[in-house]
Design a protein around this motif. Sequence first.
Motif, PDB file in Angstrom:
ATOM      1  N   ASP A  33     -14.637  14.446  23.378  1.00  0.00           N
ATOM      2  CA  ASP A  33     -15.907  13.835  22.989  1.00  0.00           C
ATOM      3  C   ASP A  33     -16.185  13.904  21.493  1.00  0.00           C
ATOM      4  OD1 ASP A  33     -16.550  13.208  25.647  1.00  0.00           O
ATOM      5  OD2 ASP A  33     -17.398  15.204  25.980  1.00  0.00           O
ATOM      6  N   CYS A  34     -15.825  15.015  20.840  1.00  0.00           N
ATOM      7  CA  CYS A  34     -16.201  15.208  19.441  1.00  0.00           C
ATOM      8  C   CYS A  34     -15.349  14.327  18.534  1.00  0.00           C
ATOM      9  CB  CYS A  34     -16.059  16.676  19.042  1.00  0.00           C
ATOM     10  SG  CYS A  34     -14.351  17.266  18.948  1.00  0.00           S
ATOM     11  N   ALA A  35     -15.772  14.211  17.279  1.00  0.00           N
ATOM     12  CA  ALA A  35     -15.057  13.353  16.325  1.00  0.00           C
ATOM     13  C   ALA A  35     -13.618  13.807  16.124  1.00  0.00           C
ATOM     14  CB  ALA A  35     -15.796  13.351  14.992  1.00  0.00           C
ATOM     15  N   ASP A  36     -13.399  15.125  16.163  1.00  0.00           N
ATOM     16  CA  ASP A  36     -12.045  15.643  15.950  1.00  0.00           C
ATOM     17  C   ASP A  36     -11.129  15.336  17.124  1.00  0.00           C
ATOM     18  OD1 ASP A  36     -12.247  17.469  13.352  1.00  0.00           O
ATOM     19  OD2 ASP A  36     -14.079  17.718  14.498  1.00  0.00           O
ATOM     20  N   CYS A  37     -11.642  15.492  18.336  1.00  0.00           N
ATOM     21  CA  CYS A  37     -10.815  15.213  19.508  1.00  0.00           C
ATOM     22  C   CYS A  37     -10.543  13.718  19.660  1.00  0.00           C
ATOM     23  CB  CYS A  37     -11.479  15.771  20.765  1.00  0.00           C
ATOM     24  SG  CYS A  37     -11.401  17.578  20.900  1.00  0.00           S
ATOM     25  N   ARG A  38     -11.443  12.881  19.194  1.00  0.00           N
ATOM     26  CA  ARG A  38     -11.227  11.428  19.261  1.00  0.00           C
ATOM     27  C   ARG A  38     -10.288  10.941  18.162  1.00  0.00           C
ATOM     28  NH1 ARG A  38     -16.892  11.266  19.726  1.00  0.00           N
ATOM     29  NH2 ARG A  38     -16.994  10.279  17.665  1.00  0.00           N
ATOM     30  N   SER A  42      -6.439  15.313  13.970  1.00  0.00           N
ATOM     31  CA  SER A  42      -6.694  16.743  14.157  1.00  0.00           C
ATOM     32  C   SER A  42      -6.685  17.115  15.630  1.00  0.00           C
ATOM     33  CB  SER A  42      -8.051  17.106  13.539  1.00  0.00           C
ATOM     34  OG  SER A  42      -8.417  18.432  13.855  1.00  0.00           O
ATOM     35  N   ASN A  43      -6.328  18.370  15.895  1.00  0.00           N
ATOM     36  CA  ASN A  43      -6.467  18.919  17.244  1.00  0.00           C
ATOM     37  C   ASN A  43      -7.490  20.050  17.274  1.00  0.00           C
ATOM     38  OD1 ASN A  43      -4.997  20.932  15.887  1.00  0.00           O
ATOM     39  ND2 ASN A  43      -3.816  21.482  17.708  1.00  0.00           N
ATOM     40  N   LEU A  44      -8.310  20.142  16.217  1.00  0.00           N
ATOM     41  CA  LEU A  44      -9.277  21.237  16.091  1.00  0.00           C
ATOM     42  C   LEU A  44     -10.634  20.779  16.610  1.00  0.00           C
ATOM     43  CD1 LEU A  44      -8.318  22.502  12.512  1.00  0.00           C
ATOM     44  CD2 LEU A  44      -7.471  23.314  14.732  1.00  0.00           C
ATOM     45  N   CYS A  45     -10.865  20.990  17.896  1.00  0.00           N
ATOM     46  CA  CYS A  45     -12.108  20.574  18.539  1.00  0.00           C
ATOM     47  C   CYS A  45     -13.310  21.203  17.833  1.00  0.00           C
ATOM     48  CB  CYS A  45     -12.096  20.988  20.010  1.00  0.00           C
ATOM     49  SG  CYS A  45     -13.585  20.558  20.932  1.00  0.00           S
ATOM     50  N   SER A  46     -14.262  20.381  17.421  1.00  0.00           N
ATOM     51  CA  SER A  46     -15.452  20.903  16.743  1.00  0.00           C
ATOM     52  C   SER A  46     -16.574  21.239  17.718  1.00  0.00           C
ATOM     53  CB  SER A  46     -15.955  19.896  15.698  1.00  0.00           C
ATOM     54  OG  SER A  46     -16.152  18.623  16.269  1.00  0.00           O
ATOM     55  N   LYS A  47     -16.508  20.695  18.917  1.00  0.00           N
ATOM     56  CA  LYS A  47     -17.516  21.008  19.928  1.00  0.00           C
ATOM     57  C   LYS A  47     -17.288  22.392  20.525  1.00  0.00           C
ATOM     58  CE  LYS A  47     -19.603  19.041  24.118  1.00  0.00           C
ATOM     59  NZ  LYS A  47     -19.531  17.894  25.084  1.00  0.00           N
ATOM     60  N   LEU A  48     -16.036  22.725  20.750  1.00  0.00           N
ATOM     61  CA  LEU A  48     -15.657  24.029  21.309  1.00  0.00           C
ATOM     62  C   LEU A  48     -14.583  24.634  20.406  1.00  0.00           C
ATOM     63  CD1 LEU A  48     -15.377  22.929  25.049  1.00  0.00           C
ATOM     64  CD2 LEU A  48     -17.310  24.094  23.984  1.00  0.00           C
ATOM     65  N   PRO A  49     -14.966  25.077  19.205  1.00  0.00           N
ATOM     66  CA  PRO A  49     -13.973  25.519  18.217  1.00  0.00           C
ATOM     67  C   PRO A  49     -13.237  26.780  18.649  1.00  0.00           C
ATOM     68  CG  PRO A  49     -16.190  26.031  17.470  1.00  0.00           C
ATOM     69  CD  PRO A  49     -16.344  25.185  18.697  1.00  0.00           C
TER      70      PRO A  49
END
Length: 286
Positions: A33-38, A42-49
């Motif tokens: 869902d987050c900008a990083d996962c989309r 990057s593979n660094l999820c910002s919603k669940l860092p």
Amino acid sequence: MFYFRVVESVGENVEEVKEGDTVIPTFMADCGDCADCRSKKSNLCSKLPFGPKPWMPRNDTTRFTDLNGEPLYHFLFVSSFSEYTVVDVAHVVKIDPAIPPNRACLLSCGVSTGVGAAWRTANVEAGSTVAIFGLGSVGLAVAEGARLCGATRIIGVDLNPEKFEIGQRFGVTEFVDSSSCGDKSVSQVINEMTGGGADYCFESVGLSSLVQEAYASCRKGWGKTIVLGVEPGAQLNFSSVELLHSGKTITGSLFGGIKAKSDIPTLLKRYEDKDTLQVACPHLQS
């Protein structure tokens, strides 16, 4: 840390997996869902860092208790050493149950990290030269990834000369025993071997001194150093003049840059096809 699980039950609003599904838990979240996962960058999820927290990632609570009702804490969001665990859906990847568990589990941590570092982070080019500092499980996986991406020379660096024989099975073509370099540093040896440095250097041990050596072993102008290990609290020191004049790149690679929910199934498909990354590496498709 290698994991393989079968879903026993699911909580409310979980639609991605169901009871009985075979999954691989991963310490890196992929919420989708987050900008990083989309993003493909990057593979660094910002919603669940990612972070060394002892909780469930969304609400900082634990789902474990001991026989006395006292809380037990989670480990890297997975807690894979327990027979039963509770994992956020962003930390699991559904896989084909026909894949052997002793193969699938390897992609939950070390193998994905190493192969991904060569494939996703470095984007190793065919015909290139690679140097790998540390031939443990992650370093060997880097060698495999570099080989499958078409690297011509893969130089392994380790204190244990017996690692060369093992490394050759994963694509290592040459070996440097870092304890037997005499008056020369490892970087001097590699620069001499390669006529100016390797195109890609990977540090997979987690020592700041080896990061410095890996950086010094990279070719000026286009060399890339990829850091896979960590030494908590350690500092890296680079000359600002060297950094400017050398034109080299240094970058970290957490989980090899792998996006768990899309890249792990790709790697498993390559395993099933006995082809691994031959299709996954864009520059090998032709």
